[in-house]
Design a protein around this motif. Structure first.
Motif, PDB file in Angstrom:
ATOM      1  N   THR A  28       0.889  -1.056   0.035  1.00  0.00           N
ATOM      2  CA  THR A  28       0.078  -0.008  -0.152  1.00  0.00           C
ATOM      3  C   THR A  28       0.951   1.065   0.077  1.00  0.00           C
ATOM      4  O   THR A  28       1.816   1.294   0.632  1.00  0.00           O
ATOM      5  CB  THR A  28      -0.910  -0.047   1.151  1.00  0.00           C
ATOM      6  OG1 THR A  28      -1.798  -1.105   1.262  1.00  0.00           O
ATOM      7  CG2 THR A  28      -1.808   1.096   1.110  1.00  0.00           C
ATOM      8  N   ILE A  29       0.605   2.066  -0.695  1.00  0.00           N
ATOM      9  CA  ILE A  29       1.583   3.235  -1.091  1.00  0.00           C
ATOM     10  C   ILE A  29       0.713   4.506  -1.201  1.00  0.00           C
ATOM     11  O   ILE A  29      -0.694   4.591  -1.243  1.00  0.00           O
ATOM     12  CB  ILE A  29       2.501   3.393  -2.342  1.00  0.00           C
ATOM     13  CG1 ILE A  29       1.489   3.208  -3.407  1.00  0.00           C
ATOM     14  CG2 ILE A  29       3.281   1.995  -2.240  1.00  0.00           C
ATOM     15  CD1 ILE A  29       2.199   3.585  -4.986  1.00  0.00           C
ATOM     16  N   LEU A  30       1.495   5.782  -1.259  1.00  0.00           N
ATOM     17  CA  LEU A  30       0.924   6.949  -1.035  1.00  0.00           C
ATOM     18  C   LEU A  30       1.837   7.664  -2.070  1.00  0.00           C
ATOM     19  O   LEU A  30       3.059   7.777  -1.751  1.00  0.00           O
ATOM     20  CB  LEU A  30       0.810   7.623   0.332  1.00  0.00           C
ATOM     21  CG  LEU A  30       0.025   8.812   0.557  1.00  0.00           C
ATOM     22  CD1 LEU A  30      -1.557   8.824   0.171  1.00  0.00           C
ATOM     23  CD2 LEU A  30       0.012   9.412   1.937  1.00  0.00           C
ATOM     24  N   PRO A  41      -5.308  11.878  -3.573  1.00  0.00           N
ATOM     25  CA  PRO A  41      -4.747  11.877  -2.321  1.00  0.00           C
ATOM     26  C   PRO A  41      -4.875  10.435  -1.754  1.00  0.00           C
ATOM     27  O   PRO A  41      -4.440  10.083  -0.478  1.00  0.00           O
ATOM     28  CB  PRO A  41      -5.457  12.838  -1.544  1.00  0.00           C
ATOM     29  CG  PRO A  41      -6.736  12.964  -2.602  1.00  0.00           C
ATOM     30  CD  PRO A  41      -6.389  12.631  -3.913  1.00  0.00           C
ATOM     31  N   GLU A  42      -5.622   9.641  -2.159  1.00  0.00           N
ATOM     32  CA  GLU A  42      -5.817   8.368  -1.577  1.00  0.00           C
ATOM     33  C   GLU A  42      -4.763   7.345  -1.578  1.00  0.00           C
ATOM     34  O   GLU A  42      -3.913   7.587  -2.503  1.00  0.00           O
ATOM     35  CB  GLU A  42      -7.098   7.660  -2.042  1.00  0.00           C
ATOM     36  CG  GLU A  42      -8.534   8.134  -2.000  1.00  0.00           C
ATOM     37  CD  GLU A  42      -8.726   9.317  -2.787  1.00  0.00           C
ATOM     38  OE1 GLU A  42      -8.197   9.453  -3.847  1.00  0.00           O
ATOM     39  OE2 GLU A  42      -9.686  10.333  -2.559  1.00  0.00           O
ATOM     40  N   ASN A  43      -4.830   6.221  -0.821  1.00  0.00           N
ATOM     41  CA  ASN A  43      -3.750   5.300  -1.053  1.00  0.00           C
ATOM     42  C   ASN A  43      -4.051   4.404  -2.239  1.00  0.00           C
ATOM     43  O   ASN A  43      -5.065   4.350  -2.902  1.00  0.00           O
ATOM     44  CB  ASN A  43      -3.945   4.324   0.088  1.00  0.00           C
ATOM     45  CG  ASN A  43      -3.388   4.921   1.331  1.00  0.00           C
ATOM     46  OD1 ASN A  43      -2.789   5.995   1.445  1.00  0.00           O
ATOM     47  ND2 ASN A  43      -4.006   4.354   2.418  1.00  0.00           N
ATOM     48  N   LEU A  44      -2.820   3.855  -2.910  1.00  0.00           N
ATOM     49  CA  LEU A  44      -2.770   3.054  -3.805  1.00  0.00           C
ATOM     50  C   LEU A  44      -2.041   1.550  -3.593  1.00  0.00           C
ATOM     51  O   LEU A  44      -1.510   1.585  -2.630  1.00  0.00           O
ATOM     52  CB  LEU A  44      -2.057   3.682  -5.087  1.00  0.00           C
ATOM     53  CG  LEU A  44      -2.726   4.684  -5.971  1.00  0.00           C
ATOM     54  CD1 LEU A  44      -1.790   5.196  -6.822  1.00  0.00           C
ATOM     55  CD2 LEU A  44      -3.771   4.173  -6.813  1.00  0.00           C
ATOM     56  N   ARG A  45      -2.637   0.629  -4.258  1.00  0.00           N
ATOM     57  CA  ARG A  45      -1.788  -0.518  -4.333  1.00  0.00           C
ATOM     58  C   ARG A  45      -0.831  -0.873  -5.159  1.00  0.00           C
ATOM     59  O   ARG A  45      -1.019  -0.524  -6.560  1.00  0.00           O
ATOM     60  CB  ARG A  45      -2.934  -1.713  -4.226  1.00  0.00           C
ATOM     61  CG  ARG A  45      -2.428  -2.963  -4.037  1.00  0.00           C
ATOM     62  CD  ARG A  45      -3.540  -4.039  -4.066  1.00  0.00           C
ATOM     63  NE  ARG A  45      -3.161  -5.389  -3.970  1.00  0.00           N
ATOM     64  CZ  ARG A  45      -4.189  -6.470  -3.924  1.00  0.00           C
ATOM     65  NH1 ARG A  45      -5.255  -6.241  -4.442  1.00  0.00           N
ATOM     66  NH2 ARG A  45      -3.853  -7.666  -3.588  1.00  0.00           N
ATOM     67  N   THR A  62      -2.817  -0.109  -8.552  1.00  0.00           N
ATOM     68  CA  THR A  62      -4.505  -0.213  -8.704  1.00  0.00           C
ATOM     69  C   THR A  62      -4.824   0.311  -7.487  1.00  0.00           C
ATOM     70  O   THR A  62      -4.576   0.570  -6.567  1.00  0.00           O
ATOM     71  CB  THR A  62      -4.626  -1.734  -8.926  1.00  0.00           C
ATOM     72  OG1 THR A  62      -6.229  -1.739  -8.885  1.00  0.00           O
ATOM     73  CG2 THR A  62      -4.258  -2.508  -7.590  1.00  0.00           C
ATOM     74  N   ASN A  63      -6.209   0.741  -7.597  1.00  0.00           N
ATOM     75  CA  ASN A  63      -7.010   1.178  -6.314  1.00  0.00           C
ATOM     76  C   ASN A  63      -7.918  -0.005  -5.812  1.00  0.00           C
ATOM     77  O   ASN A  63      -8.586   0.142  -4.998  1.00  0.00           O
ATOM     78  CB  ASN A  63      -7.915   2.402  -6.527  1.00  0.00           C
ATOM     79  CG  ASN A  63      -8.875   2.072  -7.400  1.00  0.00           C
ATOM     80  OD1 ASN A  63      -8.837   1.147  -8.347  1.00  0.00           O
ATOM     81  ND2 ASN A  63      -9.741   3.108  -7.758  1.00  0.00           N
ATOM     82  N   ASN A  64      -7.750  -1.321  -6.475  1.00  0.00           N
ATOM     83  CA  ASN A  64      -8.593  -2.328  -5.766  1.00  0.00           C
ATOM     84  C   ASN A  64      -7.623  -3.108  -4.627  1.00  0.00           C
ATOM     85  O   ASN A  64      -6.720  -3.622  -5.127  1.00  0.00           O
ATOM     86  CB  ASN A  64      -8.871  -3.459  -7.062  1.00  0.00           C
ATOM     87  CG  ASN A  64      -9.566  -4.195  -6.682  1.00  0.00           C
ATOM     88  OD1 ASN A  64      -9.778  -4.920  -5.732  1.00  0.00           O
ATOM     89  ND2 ASN A  64     -10.481  -4.762  -7.801  1.00  0.00           N
TER      90      ASN A  64
END
Length: 102
Positions: A28-30, A41-45, A62-64
């Motif tokens: 999980t990254i920012l 601004p949300e977290n990504l994978r 991805t955001n999934n």
């Protein structure tokens, strides 16, 4: 989508993965950049995958967060095959109009 080589991001969390399947890491990254943080601004994978056939290491964003990491890699690989198919159609067949429902 694929991540660029110069992507500026920081790791928030790393999930455990089974490296024998080809998945190197599932994180999980920012995003760190000024404009990137404003626009997303949300977290990504971030999923790193080592392709056995080509030997390349591919990085997917991805955001999934629900699907397993191997499914994320398989979806990208299958999507790429569809892209190559349509590229071949455009290069080799003389189609003036293309109509589709899906």
């Amino acid at each position: 989508t694929r991540a660029k080589a110069n992507m500026n991001a920081r790791r928030i969390y790393s999930a455990q993965v089974e490296r024998a399947s080809g998945i190197i890491c599932d994180q999980t990254i920012l995003l760190n950049g000024f404009y990137a943080t404003q626009h997303y601004p949300e977290n990504l994978r971030r999923v790193r995958f080592k392709d056995v056939e080509s030997g390349k290491t591919l990085i997917f964003l991805t955001n999934n967060f629900v699907l397993p990491p191997l499914t994320i890699a398989a979806l990208y690989k299958n999507r790429w095959q569809v892209e190559l198919f349509f590229k071949w159609i455009k290069q080799h067949l003389r189609i003036k109009k293309f109509l589709g429902n899906s």
